[in-house]
Write a protein that holds these residues in place. Sequence first.
Motif: not given
Length: 490
Positions: A24-44
């Motif tokens: 299984m693969y998931c596109c991870g964050p682009t680490v240019y800033d703090y993630g917002h909770i929208g990003n974390f909705r996906t990772f959650l």
Amino acid sequence: MELFNTLGGKIETLEPVGAPEMRMYCCGPTVYDYGHIGNFRTFLHVDVLRRFLRQQGVTLKFVMNITDVDDKIIRNASAAGKNIADYTGKYEKAFFEDSDALGILRPEIVAHATSCIPDMVALIQKLAEQDIAYQAEDGSWYFRIARFPGYGKLSRKDFEGIEDGARVDVDEYEKDAARDFALWKASKPGEQSWNTELGCGRPGWHIECSAMATKFLGESFDLHCGGEDLMFPHHENEIAQSESATGHPFARHWMHVRFLLVEGRKMSKSEGNFYTLRDLLLKGYRASAIRFLLISVPYRHQMNFTFESLLESTNAIDRLRTFHQRMLKGGFPEGLDELLAATTAKAEQGYTASLANDLNTAEARAAIFELVRTANSAADAGTLRAGNVQQILRVLDLFDGVFAVLKDNDAEITRSALAWAEQEGRLSEAAPELLAKLSLSDAEIEGLVTERTQAKKARNFARADAIRNELIAKGILIEDSKDGVRWRRK
Ligand code: AMP
Ligand code: ZN
């Protein structure tokens, strides 16, 4: 379990093919800033899926990448006068701190784009051998999408009559525009670059994921995840690159988590309508409530973020934790109430069946809350038996294996957020009651509680009341009971 597959647009059985483990693969964050909770909705939701698959006995090999080089990173790093690694290091660290705070399990493998440049170069060379990758005048390499007949099969867009050779060189571009996209970008003055057989430059965003997924999971694998915005062009381009290079199907199953919205619009950096986890912690909301809220709406529905729903989520967690404590405390008569045993079994079935049905977290949660309600009434009515408690605790454990909200780390997480805010000079953003509440350590509270008990014994009620009021003002509730005095933070 059954999971909607974006590729084909149907619910299908998700299972490992050709290997004992699920890849299984998931596109991870682009680490240019703090993630917002929208990003974390996906990772959650990806975390929920992983936890549930494990519970079902599936062994997972889960790879998540860190996009640590792309247009935005290059732009921001150069504006900050830093090299890329120095710039991204801080945000990658913050991403994992936030993930941990939200109870997201670490991936089996974390792949950094900048550590896999040779793999990307090799993949582009494979495409160049077939003349599917070509070099433009400025030295950049592009993917010729007219050579991939399946282009559009994931997003089910019809790209008939696309203009061969029309190019785009930015990582993100407007929807519906099918263009030859950059695989390798020739370096521009002042930009960090890698000197490779393709020339001096850096990879495009899309090739990063194709190369990293294949490197760790093989040419074909089971499941690829990401937020809904990645479906086109990012995932469409990953498929085109990988399948052109290998001649084999890339990921069999594609899962896309729909957006977190604010007032009907996508939560995003560019809209300026976003909250980071740290913003919410500083406002006094609990990490567990944020997790619970973001996973409670099933992943295939868009979800509107409101503070009202965050408060409801906080209350729901309180109800669940209080019930859990009540069951742990025990003291119920021996025996088993048959009716309640049947309700418990039904709740367990409802929970498992809901998650197995395209990860319906809302129904899984409802099944458990129904049990909480019934068991609380039985306990109040005196019909709950010790045998029921064992069964109920087992079902709660099962639920918590995926939802992960029973363990109370909230105060500790908030304290770390305050320490971070202090370092960053952002303490003024913290809610005043939070600062007051956290200004007492557990030991200090214990000290005051003991002093109050002694004052009461000495019939110094004025002092006892003064201490009680001080504690209440700092958000600490104390309860006198037969077994002594208990306190908790509000
Ligand atoms: P990024 O760091 O921008 O590459 O995004 C990380 C992940 O968050 C990707 O899978 C995005 O699709 C996802 N994402 C971005 N915005 C949202 C949103 N508002 N709701 C849900 N997921 C999102
Ligand atoms: Zn990706």
